[in-house]
Design a protein around this motif. Structure first.
Motif, mmCIF file in Angstrom:
data_model
loop_
_atom_site.group_PDB
_atom_site.id
_atom_site.type_symbol
_atom_site.label_atom_id
_atom_site.label_comp_id
_atom_site.label_asym_id
_atom_site.label_seq_id
_atom_site.Cartn_x
_atom_site.Cartn_y
_atom_site.Cartn_z
ATOM 1 N N ARG A 78 0.828 -1.201 0.000
ATOM 2 C CA ARG A 78 0.000 0.000 0.000
ATOM 3 C C ARG A 78 0.867 1.258 0.000
ATOM 4 N NH1 ARG A 78 -4.692 -1.744 4.419
ATOM 5 N NH2 ARG A 78 -5.835 -3.169 3.014
ATOM 6 N N GLU A 79 1.959 1.206 0.748
ATOM 7 C CA GLU A 79 2.862 2.352 0.758
ATOM 8 C C GLU A 79 3.483 2.569 -0.616
ATOM 9 O OE1 GLU A 79 6.860 3.893 3.151
ATOM 10 O OE2 GLU A 79 5.876 2.024 3.702
ATOM 11 N N GLU A 80 3.859 1.462 -1.261
ATOM 12 C CA GLU A 80 4.422 1.569 -2.606
ATOM 13 C C GLU A 80 3.377 2.096 -3.588
ATOM 14 O OE1 GLU A 80 7.207 1.344 -5.657
ATOM 15 O OE2 GLU A 80 7.394 1.306 -3.478
ATOM 16 N N GLN A 81 2.128 1.653 -3.452
ATOM 17 C CA GLN A 81 1.071 2.165 -4.315
ATOM 18 C C GLN A 81 0.858 3.658 -4.094
ATOM 19 O OE1 GLN A 81 -2.269 -0.320 -3.339
ATOM 20 N NE2 GLN A 81 -1.671 -1.968 -4.699
ATOM 21 N N ALA A 82 0.866 4.069 -2.819
ATOM 22 C CA ALA A 82 0.687 5.496 -2.526
ATOM 23 C C ALA A 82 1.850 6.314 -3.087
ATOM 24 C CB ALA A 82 0.568 5.703 -1.016
ATOM 25 N N ARG A 83 3.084 5.791 -2.954
ATOM 26 C CA ARG A 83 4.242 6.506 -3.485
ATOM 27 C C ARG A 83 4.158 6.615 -5.001
ATOM 28 N NH1 ARG A 83 8.330 5.799 -6.336
ATOM 29 N NH2 ARG A 83 7.795 3.617 -6.663
ATOM 30 N N LEU A 84 3.774 5.512 -5.651
ATOM 31 C CA LEU A 84 3.667 5.533 -7.108
ATOM 32 C C LEU A 84 2.578 6.510 -7.558
ATOM 33 C CD1 LEU A 84 4.642 4.264 -9.746
ATOM 34 C CD2 LEU A 84 2.896 2.487 -9.455
ATOM 35 N N ALA A 85 1.427 6.475 -6.863
ATOM 36 C CA ALA A 85 0.349 7.407 -7.218
ATOM 37 C C ALA A 85 0.786 8.851 -7.041
ATOM 38 C CB ALA A 85 -0.889 7.112 -6.366
ATOM 39 N N SER A 86 1.535 9.125 -5.957
ATOM 40 C CA SER A 86 2.013 10.491 -5.727
ATOM 41 C C SER A 86 3.003 10.921 -6.792
ATOM 42 C CB SER A 86 2.646 10.577 -4.333
ATOM 43 O OG SER A 86 3.105 11.885 -4.074
ATOM 44 N N ASP A 87 3.921 10.003 -7.178
ATOM 45 C CA ASP A 87 4.895 10.333 -8.220
ATOM 46 C C ASP A 87 4.204 10.608 -9.550
ATOM 47 O OD1 ASP A 87 6.964 10.128 -6.479
ATOM 48 O OD2 ASP A 87 7.577 8.102 -7.075
ATOM 49 N N VAL A 88 3.266 9.726 -9.918
ATOM 50 C CA VAL A 88 2.548 9.922 -11.184
ATOM 51 C C VAL A 88 1.767 11.233 -11.158
ATOM 52 C CG1 VAL A 88 0.717 8.998 -12.649
ATOM 53 C CG2 VAL A 88 2.443 7.462 -11.696
ATOM 54 N N HIS A 89 1.134 11.516 -10.021
ATOM 55 C CA HIS A 89 0.388 12.774 -9.897
ATOM 56 C C HIS A 89 1.296 13.968 -10.100
ATOM 57 C CE1 HIS A 89 -0.852 16.250 -7.434
ATOM 58 N NE2 HIS A 89 -2.070 15.995 -7.913
ATOM 59 N N ASP A 90 2.472 13.953 -9.458
ATOM 60 C CA ASP A 90 3.390 15.092 -9.566
ATOM 61 C C ASP A 90 3.903 15.262 -10.986
ATOM 62 O OD1 ASP A 90 2.984 15.411 -6.901
ATOM 63 O OD2 ASP A 90 4.906 14.551 -6.277
ATOM 64 N N VAL A 91 4.333 14.145 -11.584
ATOM 65 C CA VAL A 91 4.919 14.231 -12.925
ATOM 66 C C VAL A 91 3.876 14.642 -13.953
ATOM 67 C CG1 VAL A 91 6.015 12.915 -14.771
ATOM 68 C CG2 VAL A 91 6.757 12.602 -12.414
ATOM 69 N N VAL A 92 2.749 13.930 -13.974
ATOM 70 C CA VAL A 92 1.712 14.225 -14.967
ATOM 71 C C VAL A 92 1.115 15.607 -14.743
ATOM 72 C CG1 VAL A 92 -0.543 13.509 -15.843
ATOM 73 C CG2 VAL A 92 1.201 11.793 -15.321
ATOM 74 N N GLY A 93 0.859 15.946 -13.482
ATOM 75 C CA GLY A 93 0.273 17.253 -13.199
ATOM 76 C C GLY A 93 1.164 18.393 -13.644
#
Length: 431
Positions: free
Chosen positions: A216-231
């Motif tokens: 879950r932590e890895e999923q949250a980190r990945l979601a945060s990274d994708v959000h930052d990069v794409v955003g």
């Protein structure tokens, strides 16, 4: 009806628990009756015979569940035999069984009471043999005469009799004690096995919980990274595309703007690939030079950026470099989305003084909205307990707190509009 069912269930439980003991008591009763009939005690006119036979049956029936009461009944049987001079062999077997039962099933008090009864039993047995007369004394009624056995072993008859009675009482007691401790040891071993199984199961469940938490932590980190990069990439591309619609009369500049949009899109795709590829490539992407690339990317979208460095810059550990990069990226994304294009975005990096400084302070200020006239400075959700303001701020706060940093977001109203200030503290060596 319900009370009747409960009573029947209780009765069935009692029968299941007591039927072996009741059966043993009946067997002893009929065996004692048969022996006393065989030796003609019933025709001798002594009423103690019936009490003696009944006492033996009761003692055997009570021995497993009420050992102390069975011990008392055996003492009564022994006294009746001593005073009435009734030589019944089954009494000896009954005494031996009760001695075993008190050591096997009795409480601690019963256990020591039965052991303390051994000397009294020896004295009582010697008294009974003396009262019966030397000619009639035998080991087990009707068996080997005591005097004959004593002469064969070179012992006097009192010593021989005392040894026989002591063996009759002590050996069953010791066997019962051995069985008692053996059963307890087996139960303790079984309990230990159950405890070990429970511990192993708890460890497996803990490991599974840790694995789930890590996923879950890895999923949250990945979601945060994708959000930052794409955003960030989409905000830059959107700003460039909006500016391109006003360049119809200048094909050269329009072409350059479209090329910049394509470059930003390719850079965004590359960043996404690096994020999905793993932490090492993401750390490699967040190199010290990536800070200037972020600033230049925002400038190419048409926003003026005033970047300031205070103090001597230094390389950060890879994991801290990633955090600093993502935080600046999200700060600039918010400035592009919500800031005014006619006012510059101010970016400052304050490096700690000396080789052993603690935190790199990153501050981004941008203007938003129109004139308000209110000059109060208001913190926006400084501790994360207020209302949620999007994944970006929460993601930045989580990133910084994970490495020992912190985030502060404030707005200040001035005559020209509102100024948003986002400040992040990144430990230069990690905590």
């Amino acid at each position: 009806m319900n009370q009747s069912n409960i009573s029947q269930d209780d009765l069935l439980r009692l029968l299941r628990a007591w039927w072996p003991d009741l059966l043993a008591g009946l067997v002893v009763f009929f065996a004692g009756f048969a022996e006393t009939v065989f030796v003609s005690y019933w025709t001798s006119g002594r009423p103690q015979v019936g009490v003696l036979v009944l006492g033996m049956a009761v003692a055997v029936a009570l021995a497993r569940h009420y050992s102390l009461a069975a011990l008392g009944v055996v003492w009564v049987v022994g006294l009746i035999q001593l005073t009435s001079q009734l030589d019944i062999m089954l009494v000896q077997f009954t005494i031996a069984y009760v001695a075993f039962a008190t050591a096997r099933w009795g409480s601690t008090v019963t256990l020591w009471a039965s052991l303390a009864s051994v000397p009294g039993g020896v004295l009582g047995g010697l008294g009974f043999m003396s009262a019966m007369g030397r000619d009639s004394m035998s080991l087990f009624a009707g068996g080997v005469p005591v005097e004959l056995a004593a002469e064969a072993l070179g012992l006097s008859w009192p010593v021989m009799s005392a040894a026989f009675i002591l063996t009759l009482l002590l050996v069953p007691w010791l066997i019962g004690l051995a069985v008692r401790f053996g059963v307890r040891a087996h139960a303790s071993e079984a309990s230990l096995e159950v405890a070990e199984a429970d511990t192993a199961r708890a460890q497996r469940e803990t490991e599974q919980a840790r694995e789930i938490a890590a996923l879950r932590e890895e999923q949250a980190r990945l979601a945060s990274d994708v959000h930052d990069v794409v955003g960030h990439s989409l905000a830059v591309i959107l700003a460039q595309a909006e500016s391109a619609q006003f360049l119809d009369d200048d094909p050269v500049v329009l072409k350059q703007t479209m090329a910049t949009i394509a470059t930003s899109a390719r850079s965004s795709l590359q960043d996404i690939r690096q994020v999905l590829a793993g932490a090492q490539q993401a750390a490699a992407a967040a190199s010290p030079g990536s800070y200037e690339e972020l600033i230049q990317g925002v400038r190419s979208s048409g926003h003026e950026v005033q970047a300031t460095e205070i103090g001597q810059s230094r390389p950060l550990p890879p994991e801290l470099e990633v955090v600093a990069h993502r935080v600046v990226q999200e700060m600039l994304t918010n400035a592009i989305r919500h800031g005014r294009r006619d006012r510059p975005v101010q970016v400052e990096r304050h490096w700690p003084e000396g080789a052993w400084g603690q935190d790199l302070r990153i501050e981004v200020r941008n203007w938003s909205g129109g004139p308000l006239g209110d000059t109060a400075e208001i913190p926006i959700d400084p501790d994360g307990s207020g209302p949620r303001r999007g994944q970006g701020l929460e993601g930045m706060r989580r990133r910084l707190e994970a490495v020992g940093g912190k985030l502060d977001v404030r707005k200040r109203s001035e005559p020209e509009g509102q100024v948003f200030t986002v400040t992040a503290w990144v430990p230069v060596s990690g905590r």
